[in-house]
Design an enzyme around this catalytic site. Structure first.
Site, PDB file in Angstrom:
ATOM      1  N   TYR A 152       0.851  -1.200   0.000  1.00 22.33           N
ATOM      2  CA  TYR A 152       0.000   0.000   0.000  1.00 22.33           C
ATOM      3  C   TYR A 152       0.877   1.235   0.000  1.00 22.33           C
ATOM      4  O   TYR A 152       1.841   1.307   0.761  1.00 22.33           O
ATOM      5  CB  TYR A 152      -0.883   0.030   1.263  1.00 22.33           C
ATOM      6  CG  TYR A 152      -2.341  -0.127   0.920  1.00 22.33           C
ATOM      7  CD1 TYR A 152      -2.977   0.838   0.128  1.00 22.33           C
ATOM      8  CD2 TYR A 152      -3.071  -1.219   1.343  1.00 22.33           C
ATOM      9  CE1 TYR A 152      -4.314   0.697  -0.223  1.00 22.33           C
ATOM     10  CE2 TYR A 152      -4.401  -1.364   0.997  1.00 22.33           C
ATOM     11  CZ  TYR A 152      -5.021  -0.403   0.209  1.00 22.33           C
ATOM     12  OH  TYR A 152      -6.319  -0.551  -0.139  1.00 22.33           O
ATOM     13  N   GLU A 194      -0.615   4.758  -0.484  1.00 23.25           N
ATOM     14  CA  GLU A 194      -1.475   5.925  -0.715  1.00 23.25           C
ATOM     15  C   GLU A 194      -0.680   7.204  -0.537  1.00 23.25           C
ATOM     16  O   GLU A 194       0.101   7.338   0.399  1.00 23.25           O
ATOM     17  CB  GLU A 194      -2.646   5.911   0.284  1.00 23.25           C
ATOM     18  CG  GLU A 194      -3.693   4.876  -0.075  1.00 23.25           C
ATOM     19  CD  GLU A 194      -4.833   4.838   0.934  1.00 23.25           C
ATOM     20  OE1 GLU A 194      -4.701   5.435   2.015  1.00 23.25           O
ATOM     21  OE2 GLU A 194      -5.849   4.187   0.631  1.00 23.25           O
ATOM     22  N   ASP A 226      -6.682  13.610 -25.100  1.00 28.26           N
ATOM     23  CA  ASP A 226      -6.634  12.210 -24.677  1.00 28.26           C
ATOM     24  C   ASP A 226      -5.882  11.448 -25.761  1.00 28.26           C
ATOM     25  O   ASP A 226      -6.424  11.133 -26.814  1.00 28.26           O
ATOM     26  CB  ASP A 226      -8.076  11.703 -24.518  1.00 28.26           C
ATOM     27  CG  ASP A 226      -8.139  10.245 -24.073  1.00 28.26           C
ATOM     28  OD1 ASP A 226      -7.097   9.559 -24.118  1.00 28.26           O
ATOM     29  OD2 ASP A 226      -9.239   9.798 -23.702  1.00 28.26           O
ATOM     30  N   THR A 266      -3.628   6.224 -21.965  1.00 25.72           N
ATOM     31  CA  THR A 266      -3.475   4.885 -21.430  1.00 25.72           C
ATOM     32  C   THR A 266      -2.000   4.535 -21.625  1.00 25.72           C
ATOM     33  O   THR A 266      -1.298   5.184 -22.396  1.00 25.72           O
ATOM     34  CB  THR A 266      -4.321   3.842 -22.188  1.00 25.72           C
ATOM     35  OG1 THR A 266      -3.919   3.862 -23.560  1.00 25.72           O
ATOM     36  CG2 THR A 266      -5.807   4.140 -22.095  1.00 25.72           C
ATOM     37  N   LYS A 325      -1.653   0.894 -25.049  1.00 31.27           N
ATOM     38  CA  LYS A 325      -1.973   0.813 -26.476  1.00 31.27           C
ATOM     39  C   LYS A 325      -0.674   0.937 -27.274  1.00 31.27           C
ATOM     40  O   LYS A 325       0.207   0.104 -27.072  1.00 31.27           O
ATOM     41  CB  LYS A 325      -3.059   1.831 -26.799  1.00 31.27           C
ATOM     42  CG  LYS A 325      -4.353   1.483 -26.036  1.00 31.27           C
ATOM     43  CD  LYS A 325      -5.504   2.442 -26.242  1.00 31.27           C
ATOM     44  CE  LYS A 325      -6.665   2.039 -25.346  1.00 31.27           C
ATOM     45  NZ  LYS A 325      -7.782   2.996 -25.376  1.00 31.27           N
ATOM     46  N   ARG A 361      -1.502  -2.426 -18.684  1.00 34.17           N
ATOM     47  CA  ARG A 361      -2.823  -1.804 -18.647  1.00 34.17           C
ATOM     48  C   ARG A 361      -2.835  -0.717 -17.575  1.00 34.17           C
ATOM     49  O   ARG A 361      -2.640  -1.011 -16.395  1.00 34.17           O
ATOM     50  CB  ARG A 361      -3.812  -2.920 -18.300  1.00 34.17           C
ATOM     51  CG  ARG A 361      -5.258  -2.699 -18.481  1.00 34.17           C
ATOM     52  CD  ARG A 361      -5.942  -4.028 -18.705  1.00 34.17           C
ATOM     53  NE  ARG A 361      -5.568  -4.471 -20.040  1.00 34.17           N
ATOM     54  CZ  ARG A 361      -6.069  -3.960 -21.148  1.00 34.17           C
ATOM     55  NH1 ARG A 361      -7.011  -3.047 -21.104  1.00 34.17           N
ATOM     56  NH2 ARG A 361      -5.645  -4.377 -22.324  1.00 34.17           N
TER      57      ARG A 361
END
Ligand code: PLP
Length: 417
Positions: free
Chosen positions: A53, A55, A199, A225, A228, A234
Site C-alpha cells: 500500500y 497511498e 486524450d 493509457t 496501447k 494496462r
C-alpha cells in the site's frame, strides 16, 4: 519459482492461463487498442510490489515502508517526463478512464459543459457519452468529422464552442485514423476561454517517437493509457503543467482512487524505459509502415477506408459499399483466426451492436515482428475472410494458415505453462 510449479495446485486456473497464452500466440491480434508488453514488463507487472500500500505520493505517504515505492514512482515519473517533455506527470491512474475522470475533476465542477468528439465519429465513451460518468456528471456537447472528407470539422468545432461555451474541450478519440491539429484546438479553446484536454490514449507511442504531433506543449492536460501504442501495462497517466499538478494529483488520490497499483507503476517504469530507447522509434515507424501497407492492400481489394487512409496504427474499414456489417466482418475474421472489432463509421445507419465498420490496428502485430512483406500475407487473410465470410469451411482453412503463419513470430518464447 516458475509459474507452472506455483500453479500445480490449481489446474483449473492454469488451464485458463494456458488457453489465453495459446490464443495470443496463434491468432493475429489486430484490435487497435491492444499490444504485447515485453517479457520484462510482463514480469515486473507481477512483482512483489503488488503487496504494498502506498497511498499518497513520493515522500508524502499515508503508510510506512514506502521508501522503495517512493524510489520506484519517482523513477517512473522521471521517465515519463523525459519521454513526453511535460512539466508534471501522475503515473497512478488505474486506467485511461480514471485518468480522464481525474482530469475532468481537476478543472471542472459537476454540471459544467464539456465539448468532445462524437462517439460515432471516433470519440471515446468517457468524452461525454450518456452511459459514461462523463455524460451523467457534465453537460455535454459534441463536434464531429466533415461528411465529405471524414476529417475533423474544425470550423464546426469553433462554431459549436462559440455557441455552447464549454469549460473544457477534449481532443483525441479511439477510432479516428488521422493526425489531429492541436494548434487549431488550442485556438478554439483560447477563443472561448476553455481548458484544452488531449486524450492521446491511442497514439501516445507515436507521440513518444515524434511521429505524431505532440499535444504536450499546447494542451492544459494530456491523458493517456499506457497499454496501447505505448506498449506498457494496462493503466493510465496524466500529464500537465506545474500549475495544475496539485489539482490533478489530488483528484487521483484521494479524489477517485485509493492506493496505487505499485506493481503496475513498476511495469509502467519498465515500459517507459523501453520507450526511451532508440529502438522504440524504429518500432513506431514500423507500425506506420505496416498500416500503410495494409491500407494499400485493402484499398486495392476494393474496400473503402474512412478518410481514405490513415496516419496512424489504426484503420477504419467502411463496409457499407460491400454489403457487409461490422458484426459479420468481426465474426468472420474471428473464425479465420484474426481478432479485430466492429466499429461505427461516421454517419453510420446501423446500430452500435451491428455497425458498418471494422477497426484494425497494427501495433500488436508489429510488436510480434511483422514487417511490410508479412502484412501482404495478413491482408490476404483478411480479404479472403471478408470475401468468403459465410463459408465456414473456407474460414477454418484460413485459420489453419494463420496458425502456421503466427509460428514464425514467437510470442513470449520463454513463458511456459
Ligand atoms: C482506450 C481509451 C480510453 C480508456 O482506457 P481504459 O484503460 O480502457 O479505461 C480512454 N480514452 C481513449 C481515447 C481511449 O482510446
Amino acid at each position: 519459482m516458475p509459474l507452472k510449479v506455483a500453479l500445480d495446485q490449481d489446474p483449473q486456473l492454469m488451464a485458463i492461463l494456458r488457453k489465453e497464452l495459446k490464443r495470443q500466440r496463434f491468432k493475429l491480434e489486430m484490435i487497435a487498442s491492444e499490444n504485447f508488453v515485453s517479457e520484462a514488463t510482463l514480469r515486473v507487472g507481477a512483482s512483489v510490489f503488488t503487496n504494498k500500500y502506498s497511498e499518497g505520493y513520493p515522500e508524502n505517504r499515508y503508510y510506512g515502508g514506502c521508501e522503495n515505492c517512493d524510489e520506484l514512482e519517482t523513477l517512473c515519473q522521471t521517465r515519463a517526463r523525459k519521454l513526453f517533455g511535460c512539466e508534471h506527470v501522475n503515473v497512478q491512474p488505474h486506467c485511461g478512464s480514471s485518468a480522464n475522470m481525474a482530469a475532468f475533476f481537476s478543472v471542472l465542477r459537476v454540471g459544467d459543459t464539456i465539448l468532445g468528439m462524437r462517439l460515432d465519429h471516433g470519440g471515446h465513451l468517457t468524452h461525454g457519452a450518456p452511459v459514461s460518468f462523463s455524460g451523467r456528471l457534465f453537460k455535454t456537447e459534441f463536434y464531429g468529422v466533415r461528411e465529405d472528407t471524414e476529417i475533423i470539422d474544425y470550423e464546426g468545432l469553433l462554431a459549436k464552442a462559440e455557441a455552447t461555451r464549454p469549460k473544457l474541450i477534449i481532443a483525441g478519440g479511439s477510432s479516428y485514423p488521422r493526425t489531429i491539429d492541436f494548434q487549431k484546438f488550442r485556438e478554439v479553446a483560447d477563443r472561448v476561454k476553455a481548458y484544452l484536454m488531449v486524450d492521446m490514449a491511442h497514439f501516445a507511442g507515436l507521440v513518444a517517437a515524434g511521429l505524431f504531433p505532440s499535444p504536450v506543449p499546447l494542451a492544459d492536460i494530456v491523458t493517456t493509457t499506457t497499454h496501447k501504442t505505448l506498449r506498457g501495462p494496462r493503466g493510465g497517466m496524466i500529464l500537465c503543467r506545474k500549475t495544475l499538478a496539485k489539482a490533478v494529483d489530488e483528484q487521483i488520490f484521494p479524489g477517485i482512487q485509493g492506493g496505487p497499483l505499485m506493481h503496475i507503476v513498476a511495469a509502467k517504469a519498465a515500459a517507459l524505459g523501453e520507450a526511451l530507447e532508440p529502438e522504440f522509434i524504429d518500432y513506431q515507424r514500423q507500425i506506420l509502415k505496416n498500416s500503410q501497407r495494409l491500407a494499400t492492400h485493402l484499398t486495392d481489394a476494393g474496400f473503402r477506408l474512412v478518410s481514405g487512409g490513415t496516419d496512424t496504427h489504426l484503420l477504419l474499414l467502411d463496409l457499407r459499399g460491400v454489403n457487409l456489417t461490422g458484426q459479420a466482418a468481426e465474426t468472420a475474421l474471428d473464425k479465420a483466426g484474426i481478432t479485430a472489432n466492429k466499429n461505427v463509421v461516421p454517419f453510420d445507419r446501423q446500430n452500435y451492436c451491428v455497425t458498418s465498420g471494422l477497426r484494425l490496428g497494427t501495433a500488436a502485430l508489429t510488436t510480434r515482428g511483422l514487417v511490410e512483406k508479412d502484412m501482404d500475407r495478413v491482408a490476404e487473410f483478411i480479404v479472403d475472410a471478408l470475401r468468403h465470410h459465410q463459408d465456414e469451411s473456407f474460414l477454418n482453412k484460413i485459420r489453419l494458415r494463420v496458425e502456421e503463419f503466427t509460428q514464425g513470430f514467437p510470442l513470449y518464447p520463454n513463458l511456459e505453462f
